[in-house]
Write a protein that holds these residues in place. Structure first.
Motif, mmCIF file in Angstrom:
data_model
loop_
_atom_site.group_PDB
_atom_site.id
_atom_site.type_symbol
_atom_site.label_atom_id
_atom_site.label_comp_id
_atom_site.label_asym_id
_atom_site.label_seq_id
_atom_site.Cartn_x
_atom_site.Cartn_y
_atom_site.Cartn_z
ATOM 1 N N THR A 1 -7.636 12.874 -35.094
ATOM 2 C CA THR A 1 -6.681 12.081 -35.888
ATOM 3 C C THR A 1 -6.126 10.903 -35.092
ATOM 4 O OG1 THR A 1 -4.896 13.590 -35.215
ATOM 5 C CG2 THR A 1 -5.999 14.046 -37.320
ATOM 6 N N ASP A 2 -6.673 10.673 -33.889
ATOM 7 C CA ASP A 2 -6.219 9.535 -33.084
ATOM 8 C C ASP A 2 -7.132 8.329 -33.328
ATOM 9 O OD1 ASP A 2 -8.550 10.150 -31.701
ATOM 10 O OD2 ASP A 2 -7.527 10.941 -29.925
ATOM 11 N N GLU A 3 -7.119 7.349 -32.429
ATOM 12 C CA GLU A 3 -7.897 6.126 -32.652
ATOM 13 C C GLU A 3 -9.406 6.333 -32.529
ATOM 14 O OE1 GLU A 3 -6.129 5.365 -28.406
ATOM 15 O OE2 GLU A 3 -5.724 6.690 -30.112
ATOM 16 N N TYR A 4 -9.835 7.530 -32.128
ATOM 17 C CA TYR A 4 -11.262 7.835 -32.022
ATOM 18 C C TYR A 4 -11.751 8.745 -33.155
ATOM 19 C CZ TYR A 4 -11.364 5.580 -27.484
ATOM 20 O OH TYR A 4 -11.300 4.654 -26.473
ATOM 21 N N GLY A 5 -10.951 8.918 -34.189
ATOM 22 C CA GLY A 5 -11.345 9.773 -35.302
ATOM 23 C C GLY A 5 -10.784 9.284 -36.621
ATOM 24 N N GLY A 6 -11.236 9.933 -37.690
ATOM 25 C CA GLY A 6 -10.743 9.553 -39.008
ATOM 26 C C GLY A 6 -11.671 8.580 -39.699
ATOM 27 N N SER A 7 -11.303 7.316 -39.743
ATOM 28 C CA SER A 7 -12.113 6.294 -40.419
ATOM 29 C C SER A 7 -13.441 6.083 -39.690
ATOM 30 C CB SER A 7 -11.352 4.970 -40.478
ATOM 31 O OG SER A 7 -11.238 4.409 -39.178
ATOM 32 N N ILE A 8 -14.397 5.520 -40.413
ATOM 33 C CA ILE A 8 -15.690 5.251 -39.776
ATOM 34 C C ILE A 8 -15.534 4.241 -38.644
ATOM 35 C CG2 ILE A 8 -16.369 3.451 -41.440
ATOM 36 C CD1 ILE A 8 -19.268 4.620 -41.139
ATOM 37 N N GLU A 9 -14.609 3.302 -38.792
ATOM 38 C CA GLU A 9 -14.354 2.328 -37.716
ATOM 39 C C GLU A 9 -13.869 3.040 -36.464
ATOM 40 O OE1 GLU A 9 -14.694 0.330 -41.429
ATOM 41 O OE2 GLU A 9 -13.306 1.960 -40.874
ATOM 42 N N ASN A 10 -13.005 4.034 -36.621
ATOM 43 C CA ASN A 10 -12.510 4.788 -35.468
ATOM 44 C C ASN A 10 -13.609 5.666 -34.870
ATOM 45 O OD1 ASN A 10 -10.013 3.649 -35.715
ATOM 46 N ND2 ASN A 10 -8.958 5.497 -36.420
ATOM 47 N N ARG A 11 -14.442 6.241 -35.723
ATOM 48 C CA ARG A 11 -15.517 7.108 -35.215
ATOM 49 C C ARG A 11 -16.594 6.292 -34.488
ATOM 50 N NH1 ARG A 11 -15.615 9.159 -40.474
ATOM 51 N NH2 ARG A 11 -17.878 8.879 -40.566
ATOM 52 N N MET A 12 -16.706 5.016 -34.803
ATOM 53 C CA MET A 12 -17.655 4.141 -34.103
ATOM 54 C C MET A 12 -17.097 3.633 -32.774
ATOM 55 S SD MET A 12 -19.574 1.704 -36.884
ATOM 56 C CE MET A 12 -18.147 0.849 -37.514
ATOM 57 N N ARG A 13 -15.812 3.787 -32.584
ATOM 58 C CA ARG A 13 -15.147 3.152 -31.434
ATOM 59 C C ARG A 13 -15.751 3.590 -30.092
ATOM 60 N NH1 ARG A 13 -10.332 0.759 -31.733
ATOM 61 N NH2 ARG A 13 -9.786 1.956 -33.604
ATOM 62 N N PHE A 14 -15.942 4.891 -29.925
ATOM 63 C CA PHE A 14 -16.454 5.411 -28.653
ATOM 64 C C PHE A 14 -17.848 4.849 -28.325
ATOM 65 C CE2 PHE A 14 -18.423 9.223 -26.393
ATOM 66 C CZ PHE A 14 -17.841 8.935 -25.166
ATOM 67 N N PRO A 15 -18.845 4.961 -29.215
ATOM 68 C CA PRO A 15 -20.146 4.380 -28.875
ATOM 69 C C PRO A 15 -20.099 2.871 -28.643
ATOM 70 C CG PRO A 15 -20.173 5.326 -31.103
ATOM 71 C CD PRO A 15 -18.919 5.768 -30.461
ATOM 72 N N LEU A 16 -19.296 2.155 -29.415
ATOM 73 C CA LEU A 16 -19.234 0.700 -29.246
ATOM 74 C C LEU A 16 -18.556 0.327 -27.928
ATOM 75 C CD1 LEU A 16 -18.385 -0.483 -32.880
ATOM 76 C CD2 LEU A 16 -20.612 -0.504 -31.734
#
Length: 366
Positions: free
Chosen positions: A183-198
């Motif tokens: 539920t933090d900036e690395y989860g939830g929306s697809i934009e957040n879930r893409m954050r780590f790989p990007l």
């Protein structure tokens, strides 16, 4: 396209042809994480024809080991070991690309510190122990670890790295709504879930800019879909690939079993193959590598008509290490089933040979 013509990436790195050896786990490294003599011979045998070899994945952090007999890249002590593989590939005339990854929830408890697995969330891989969700600080440490392993690849003489975001390992675990319940900036929306790989892509590129003294490949491999109801869909992959195509990567590399597979869950035209959809999404922004059960010359020629830039062969190069030489000569008698009497001639390490015997994986085996 002509599979056997020279190909030059936008960054100037030139391949002698458009055939790539796909990354394949071989289970054959030494217990201390260094490359074995068997592995070196295996790569040397398969580097004489292809334009580029992508190695089996090497783990960037000590708690990221996903297989027994896997070679390590998480510390400087492994640079000489990594160099052995790069040198063997170069001796055959191919470019050497080190695939870098973290196993996440698919790591091996017996072979990671304290037996503790980490992932995006506490969702266990079937049959494995439940992982602990990574803290923000640990996420930053792993991003840094990808950069550090890239630096080691540069020092070991590789021509590039491939960031392994496929096959349900850690990067995919963050991207997938099935394994990422954060539920933090690395989860939830697809934009957040893409954050780590990007962010890993950005860090690897930063390290290349800092340390590489000549053009250096940075590729990214991804899996298009997952079976789980809340897992990755083709629509989500299109969003990820769209973002990756804007990152200035050297190439994108799909991971799938069959080249012409159509999407399972997609809001667009389901009559198009995944490869067609991906090529439309990329729209010429970065080179694209296709893969999937290509055995015969006819298979390869049909795949090449799709518009891909490069074609990866995996299992066929186990069966027929001289595939490129024979195919280029127009030899239509290329072996497409494993001859089980030729393990030594094919230079396949013993641990890998045992793993190849699982049913339905290699034609002619299992």
């Amino acid at each position: 396209m002509n599979l056997f013509e020279n190909y030059t990436f936008p960054n100037g790195i030139s391949l002698r042809n458009r055939i790539v050896m796909a990354p394949m786990t071989n289970y054959s490294s030494n217990a201390d994480g260094t490359v074995s003599d068997e592995e070196v011979a295996y790569y040397a045998r398969r580097s004489n024809g292809v334009g580029m070899v992508v190695t089996a994945c090497t783990y960037v952090a000590e708690n990221g080991k996903g297989f027994p007999g896997q070679f390590a890249g998480y510390a400087d002590q492994f640079i000489p070991s990594l160099k052995r593989v790069a040198d063997a590939i170069h001796e055959g005339g191919a470019k050497a690309v080190l695939q870098i990854y973290h196993g996440g929830r698919r790591s091996i408890p017996e072979e990671v510190p304290n037996g503790e697995l980490v992932s995006a969330s506490d969702v266990a891989f079937p049959g494995n122990v439940t992982p602990r969700p990574l803290t923000i600080e640990e996420i930053k440490e792993i991003i840094n670890a990808y950069g550090e392993t890239t630096r080691r690849a540069i020092e070991a003489g590789y021509d590039g790295v491939e960031i392994h975001g496929a096959n349900t390992y850690l990067l995919q675990q963050f991207f997938s709504g099935y394994t990422n319940r954060r539920t933090d900036e690395y989860g939830g929306s697809i934009e957040n879930r893409m954050r780590f790989p990007l962010e890993i892509v950005d860090e690897v590129k930063r390290v290349v800019e800092k340390y590489a003294t000549k053009p250096f490949v940075v590729g990214y491999r991804f899996s298009p879909e997952e079976e789980e109801e809340t897992g990755i869909t083709m629509d989500q992959t299109v969003k990820l690939v769209d973002a990756l195509a804007d990152k200035g990567l050297t190439y994108l590399h799909v991971s799938q079993t069959e080249f012409f597979t159509k999407p399972h869950r997609f809001s667009g035209d389901k009559n198009k193959s995944r490869v067609e959809i991906l090529l439309e999404t990329i729209n010429g922004r970065t080179p694209f590598i296709g893969v999937g059960s290509i055995y015969s010359l006819e298979d390869a020629e049909k795949a090449s008509e799709s518009g891909i830039d490069l074609l990866a062969l995996g299992r066929e190069l186990l069966i027929e290490p001289d595939w490129v030489k024979k195919a280029e000569a127009g030899d239509h008698n290329i072996s497409t089933e494993m001859d089980q009497t030729k393990q030594k001639e094919l230079v396949i390490p013993d641990p890998m040979w045992k793993m190849l015997n699982r049913p339905g994986w290699i034609p002619g085996m299992g």
